[in-house]
Design an enzyme around this catalytic site. Sequence first.
Site, mmCIF file in Angstrom:
data_model
loop_
_atom_site.group_PDB
_atom_site.id
_atom_site.type_symbol
_atom_site.label_atom_id
_atom_site.label_comp_id
_atom_site.label_asym_id
_atom_site.label_seq_id
_atom_site.Cartn_x
_atom_site.Cartn_y
_atom_site.Cartn_z
ATOM 1 N N GLU A 183 -12.651 16.043 21.841
ATOM 2 C CA GLU A 183 -11.355 15.576 22.363
ATOM 3 C C GLU A 183 -11.544 14.758 23.637
ATOM 4 O O GLU A 183 -10.854 13.749 23.845
ATOM 5 C CB GLU A 183 -10.432 16.765 22.644
ATOM 6 N N ASP A 220 -17.080 12.367 17.645
ATOM 7 C CA ASP A 220 -18.130 13.298 17.216
ATOM 8 C C ASP A 220 -19.456 12.938 17.865
ATOM 9 O O ASP A 220 -20.188 13.806 18.362
ATOM 10 C CB ASP A 220 -18.276 13.264 15.688
#
Length: 420
Positions: free
Chosen positions: A285, A366
Amino acid sequence: MEPLYKEYVLGLSYASYIFVTYLNYRQLRKLHEGRPKILTKLVTPEEFDRFTAYSIDKSKFLFLGDAFSQLQNTAVIYFNLLAWLWNVAGRWLSSAGYSGGSEISQGVIFFLLISVISSITALPFSLYNTFVIEARHGSKTLTIGSFFVSGIKGYLFGGAVGVPLIATFLYIVQWSGDRFYFYVWMFACLFQLVMVSLYPTLIQPLFHECKPLQDDELKGHIENLARRIGFPLGKIHVAPSDPNKHTNHGYSYFFGFSPNKHIAIFESTLKDTTRDEVCALLCHEFGHWKYNHVMKLFIIHQIHLFGIFYIFSHFINHSGLYRAFGFESKPALVGFMLFQYIFSPFEGLATFLTNALCRKQEFQADEFSKRHGYGESLRAGLVRLNKQDCSNLNLDSWYSTYHYSHPPLVDRLKGLVKTE
């Protein structure tokens, strides 16, 4: 000769339905294949079979829901039911003493009628999904009472937001004349910013209350990670899993404007994950924040929204469009709804491109988490959350590309392997 708007909309509707049904068929067929190789050591055969059974139930139910929606849409278009509802709203206004009629008042009643009817027709499907499919696979958390309470809250909130939104939209159109598209767009942009600001502190507590994170060790890990990355961390909250989803599904999000951004982590995210896995998921995030993904999407969305309102300004006064669907007048709200029918192929393309960008951003986030030392933990956390979610672990490439803004788990795991 006027354009055959109704025939075009019906033909387009069935072409879209056939295409989506074909994608659903591809997905159902994919579900009967074995475990993807990359999941061999991460998901046991028993777990994979359980998740697949859940996905097959959901997929089969989707055929029924889509077929019903298509028949409903066909009836609405073919029998000019929108015009009938508009006239009902007008008669209700007249019976209440507004003999001259008001397009804004009539538009609000029209909006509420459509909302009520849509909720009623969707209710059996929602009940079956929650209390049969979700319950059969152990994902249901709501009782029948809490189901309806949650639904009523959502409906009342939708009305509280939707009614002034519709009224303001119609007022701006009437007030601003031919250049309404600019002022409507400005209002929509401002409204979104206000909602983003108010949702976590004023709106979300109406549905579920956030509590401070009690795990001091985890809190320390998160604070250290935020400092290392430069994330302007404010408070760390724990939120119940979203009751509107009727399941245990959950993740995390951050909110607020600089200099402070607060984190909310769903209880289900904390339930089975390790501290490193939680930090890996949060680092993902933080990657979205670092790459400014949210602002980029917001700007793209605003450009897209401006384009929609601008193009609509060339349709709003076209009498043939209204007559094709049984209207004698040219109400702006109805015109916008009919325009969306006409514009749907371009909307579909825009959604497809936006989803493609979102998937790219997910891979970037990611990779950001992995680059900060959380590659293994992120893989483990993603698998664990997908197990909680009973998510589909065997997605057809066409189906996922068309429907999903996030890459499937298998693709994310492969992406993490490639970055090693």
